[in-house]
Design a protein around this motif. Structure first.
Motif, PDB file in Angstrom:
ATOM      1  N   ARG A  95       0.823  -1.208   0.000  1.00 60.04           N
ATOM      2  CA  ARG A  95       0.000   0.000   0.000  1.00 60.04           C
ATOM      3  C   ARG A  95       0.857   1.258   0.000  1.00 60.04           C
ATOM      4  NH1 ARG A  95      -5.319   0.020   1.876  1.00 60.04           N
ATOM      5  NH2 ARG A  95      -6.230  -2.031   1.567  1.00 60.04           N
ATOM      6  N   GLU A 112      -9.728   4.351  10.035  1.00 59.37           N
ATOM      7  CA  GLU A 112      -9.000   3.083  10.058  1.00 59.37           C
ATOM      8  C   GLU A 112      -7.502   3.290   9.953  1.00 59.37           C
ATOM      9  OE1 GLU A 112     -10.576   0.120   7.425  1.00 59.37           O
ATOM     10  OE2 GLU A 112     -12.341  -0.087   8.706  1.00 59.37           O
ATOM     11  N   LYS A 170      -5.414  -0.289   8.892  1.00 57.55           N
ATOM     12  CA  LYS A 170      -5.009  -0.494   7.506  1.00 57.55           C
ATOM     13  C   LYS A 170      -4.727   0.873   6.915  1.00 57.55           C
ATOM     14  CE  LYS A 170      -7.211  -3.781   5.212  1.00 57.55           C
ATOM     15  NZ  LYS A 170      -8.151  -4.511   4.363  1.00 57.55           N
ATOM     16  N   GLN A 204      -5.057   3.342   4.403  1.00 67.23           N
ATOM     17  CA  GLN A 204      -5.801   3.590   3.174  1.00 67.23           C
ATOM     18  C   GLN A 204      -4.892   4.400   2.257  1.00 67.23           C
ATOM     19  OE1 GLN A 204      -9.235   2.528   2.802  1.00 67.23           O
ATOM     20  NE2 GLN A 204      -8.829   1.401   4.657  1.00 67.23           N
ATOM     21  N   HIS A 205      -4.935   4.102   0.972  1.00 68.68           N
ATOM     22  CA  HIS A 205      -3.940   4.674   0.072  1.00 68.68           C
ATOM     23  C   HIS A 205      -3.983   6.192   0.009  1.00 68.68           C
ATOM     24  CE1 HIS A 205      -7.409   5.205  -2.454  1.00 68.68           C
ATOM     25  NE2 HIS A 205      -6.673   5.979  -3.201  1.00 68.68           N
ATOM     26  N   PRO A 254     -11.637  -0.552  -3.979  1.00 67.63           N
ATOM     27  CA  PRO A 254     -10.565   0.140  -3.258  1.00 67.63           C
ATOM     28  C   PRO A 254      -9.602   0.893  -4.169  1.00 67.63           C
ATOM     29  CG  PRO A 254     -10.108  -2.199  -3.393  1.00 67.63           C
ATOM     30  CD  PRO A 254     -11.479  -2.008  -3.966  1.00 67.63           C
ATOM     31  N   GLY A 255      -9.015   1.951  -3.638  1.00 65.49           N
ATOM     32  CA  GLY A 255      -8.023   2.735  -4.384  1.00 65.49           C
ATOM     33  C   GLY A 255      -6.886   1.875  -4.929  1.00 65.49           C
ATOM     34  N   PRO A 256      -6.318   0.973  -4.124  1.00 65.44           N
ATOM     35  CA  PRO A 256      -5.243   0.118  -4.660  1.00 65.44           C
ATOM     36  C   PRO A 256      -5.756  -0.915  -5.673  1.00 65.44           C
ATOM     37  CG  PRO A 256      -5.145   0.220  -2.261  1.00 65.44           C
ATOM     38  CD  PRO A 256      -6.450   0.822  -2.662  1.00 65.44           C
ATOM     39  N   GLN A 315     -20.756  -5.335  -0.948  1.00 71.12           N
ATOM     40  CA  GLN A 315     -19.564  -5.478  -1.785  1.00 71.12           C
ATOM     41  C   GLN A 315     -19.220  -6.957  -1.961  1.00 71.12           C
ATOM     42  OE1 GLN A 315     -16.249  -3.436  -0.025  1.00 71.12           O
ATOM     43  NE2 GLN A 315     -15.172  -3.194  -1.958  1.00 71.12           N
ATOM     44  N   LYS A 348     -16.192  -8.998   9.799  1.00 71.96           N
ATOM     45  CA  LYS A 348     -15.304  -7.882  10.115  1.00 71.96           C
ATOM     46  C   LYS A 348     -15.867  -7.195  11.346  1.00 71.96           C
ATOM     47  CE  LYS A 348     -13.681  -3.334   8.751  1.00 71.96           C
ATOM     48  NZ  LYS A 348     -13.493  -2.334   7.710  1.00 71.96           N
ATOM     49  N   THR A 368     -10.902  -8.048   7.775  1.00 75.68           N
ATOM     50  CA  THR A 368     -11.223  -6.783   7.105  1.00 75.68           C
ATOM     51  C   THR A 368     -11.859  -7.194   5.778  1.00 75.68           C
ATOM     52  OG1 THR A 368      -9.046  -6.586   6.054  1.00 75.68           O
ATOM     53  CG2 THR A 368      -9.349  -5.453   8.167  1.00 75.68           C
ATOM     54  N   MET A 369     -12.406  -6.217   5.047  1.00 72.32           N
ATOM     55  CA  MET A 369     -13.154  -6.603   3.847  1.00 72.32           C
ATOM     56  C   MET A 369     -12.223  -7.030   2.711  1.00 72.32           C
ATOM     57  SD  MET A 369     -16.153  -3.795   4.319  1.00 72.32           S
ATOM     58  CE  MET A 369     -17.353  -4.432   3.208  1.00 72.32           C
ATOM     59  N   GLU A 370     -11.183  -6.230   2.467  1.00 71.35           N
ATOM     60  CA  GLU A 370     -10.167  -6.629   1.491  1.00 71.35           C
ATOM     61  C   GLU A 370      -9.133  -7.477   2.236  1.00 71.35           C
ATOM     62  OE1 GLU A 370     -10.608  -5.685  -1.592  1.00 71.35           O
ATOM     63  OE2 GLU A 370     -12.017  -4.024  -1.389  1.00 71.35           O
TER      64      GLU A 370
HETATM   65  P1  XMP Z   1     -11.335  -2.887   4.688  1.00 70.55           P
HETATM   66  O1  XMP Z   1     -10.558  -3.871   3.876  1.00 70.55           O
HETATM   67  O2  XMP Z   1     -10.485  -1.830   5.318  1.00 70.55           O
HETATM   68  O3  XMP Z   1     -12.262  -2.153   3.650  1.00 70.55           O
HETATM   69  O4  XMP Z   1     -12.257  -3.537   5.669  1.00 70.55           O
HETATM   70  C1  XMP Z   1     -13.276  -1.254   3.997  1.00 70.55           C
HETATM   71  C2  XMP Z   1     -13.772  -0.602   2.738  1.00 70.55           C
HETATM   72  O5  XMP Z   1     -12.790   0.273   2.207  1.00 70.55           O
HETATM   73  C3  XMP Z   1     -12.369  -0.159   0.920  1.00 70.55           C
HETATM   74  N1  XMP Z   1     -10.908  -0.026   0.914  1.00 70.55           N
HETATM   75  C4  XMP Z   1     -10.263   1.003   0.360  1.00 70.55           C
HETATM   76  N2  XMP Z   1     -10.727   2.041  -0.315  1.00 70.55           N
HETATM   77  N3  XMP Z   1      -8.510   2.827  -0.561  1.00 70.55           N
HETATM   78  C5  XMP Z   1      -9.839   2.957  -0.792  1.00 70.55           C
HETATM   79  O6  XMP Z   1     -10.248   3.915  -1.452  1.00 70.55           O
HETATM   80  C6  XMP Z   1      -7.966   1.805   0.112  1.00 70.55           C
HETATM   81  O7  XMP Z   1      -6.758   1.724   0.304  1.00 70.55           O
HETATM   82  C7  XMP Z   1      -8.902   0.834   0.596  1.00 70.55           C
HETATM   83  N4  XMP Z   1      -8.757  -0.285   1.313  1.00 70.55           N
HETATM   84  C8  XMP Z   1     -10.014  -0.795   1.498  1.00 70.55           C
HETATM   85  C9  XMP Z   1     -12.819  -1.586   0.788  1.00 70.55           C
HETATM   86  O8  XMP Z   1     -13.032  -1.957  -0.566  1.00 70.55           O
HETATM   87  C10 XMP Z   1     -14.086  -1.586   1.617  1.00 70.55           C
HETATM   88  O9  XMP Z   1     -15.199  -1.087   0.900  1.00 70.55           O
END
Ligand code: XMP
Length: 322
Positions: free
Chosen positions: A110, A146, A152, A154-155, A205-207, A243, A314, A318-320
């Motif tokens: 990331r 977050e 995590k 976020q990007h 997600p951004g990544p 999702q 979750k 986590t979702m991703e």
């Molecule tokens: P996680 O994996 O953190 O995801 O439970 C929660 C929500 O956020 C999205 N997601 C991201 N969106 N940049 C984004 O713009 C990121 O780095 C990123 N990581 C996770 C994920 O798809 C879910 O909807």
């Protein structure tokens, strides 16, 4: 966290839109701003706000990072063309794959692979070329929450982590959606005249697909997860879920195809019920749907011999996966 959330029942969409347009106009003055549009609800909303505030002084780019889903760049460009917004596609595939080469650790992926490549290498160059002093982006409340909590990275979270974007990248970041969670952004998007396919669009997600590859991200491994993603999205299109996604595992497992041993790949399917992504529960899909997914994925995606469905909530998942 100092930012105060605007909850969905506290939102006055017209007032919010007017205020943000004002804020963007007064911050940018008569200068130029740029933004990256992925087609998701957050970046689409920011693009419309910026477009209304700045007109052609907002330069909107779709960064083709090689990690997007099938046909995504063309679809996004043509949708925004219909809304009167010109979007330029920037081919950055090689830059991203080079940066991601050899990286296995999720946070490094990331940080070094996506964030630095995006903000420094790709955007740094665009900023220099366009003369822009501002980057408009769709960071939302949950991203900050977050990242700051250390769950995590976020990007798109920069200043909240103490990154001085002006000093490091040469531009200032404007984030009009910081006070909103996803469900509230959708209301703003609708009031901005975006089509339902955008304001109700499933988060991505951004990544991009790099968030769905465990282990090294290579063009070949992305292609596998891209093919599986297309199948999952086709088969679950009518499911009422927040999702759904396909994930490529790193470990291989023994399978059998045409009477021969195949040391094959594993795809995991995840499908989430959630309101704002803060907590989430796996959707109770029926078994026939799961079987159809497994049949199609093992038949249509080369080398896949195992398909699993995630049933953990979750948190602690986590979702991703990255
Ligand atoms: P996680 O994996 O953190 O995801 O439970 C929660 C929500 O956020 C999205 N997601 C991201 N969106 N940049 C984004 O713009 C990121 O780095 C990123 N990581 C996770 C994920 O798809 C879910 O909807």
């Amino acid at each position: 966290m100092e930012i105060k959330e605007i909850k969905i029942n506290e939102l006055n969409p017209e007032k919010f839109i007017d205020e943000k347009i004002q804020e963007i106009s007064s911050t940018v003055g008569d200068g130029i701003a740029i933004n990256a549009l992925s087609g998701g609800v957050d970046s689409s909303t920011v693009t419309m706000l910026g477009h209304k505030a700045l007109g052609s002084r907002l330069r909107t780019y779709f960064i083709e990072n090689g990690l997007m889903r099938d046909d995504e760049p063309q679809q996004v460009v043509s949708l925004f063309k219909n809304l009167g917004v010109h979007v330029e596609i920037i081919d950055a595939k090689e830059t991203f794959f080079k940066a991601l080469k050899g990286i296995i650790d999720p946070e490094e992926k990331r940080d070094k692979g996506i964030t630095k490549t995006f903000y420094k290498d790709v955007f740094g160059k665009l900023v220099k070329e366009s003369g822009a002093k501002f980057l408009l982006q769709g960071t939302i409340y949950t991203d900050i929450e977050e990242t700051v909590a250390g769950i995590k990275r976020q990007h798109n979270v920069l200043e909240q982590l103490g990154i001085d974007t002006e000093e490091q990248y040469g531009y200032k970041v404007i984030e009009p959606l910081l006070e909103l969670r996803k469900d509230t952004v959708r209301v703003v998007a609708k009031h901005l005249g975006l089509p339902e396919s955008t304001y109700n669009r499933m988060p991505f997600p951004g990544p991009a697909l790099a968030a769905r590859v465990i282990g090294e991200v290579t063009p070949e491994r992305i292609e596998i997860v891209r093919k599986a993603t297309t199948i999952v999205e086709e088969e679950l299109a009518n499911i009422d879920a927040f999702q759904y996604m396909a994930i490529l595992h790193e470990d291989r497992v023994t399978g059998i195809r045409s009477g021969k041993r195949e040391f094959g790949r594993q795809i995991e399917i995840r499908c989430w019920d959630s309101v704002d992504a803060t907590v989430a529960t796996p959707t109770c899909l029926n078994f026939e749907t799961l079987e159809k997914l497994a049949d199609r994925i093992t038949r249509e995606v080369p080398g896949v011999v195992s398909v699993t469905y995630n049933i953990a909530k979750k948190p602690p998942s986590t979702m991703e996966v990255v």
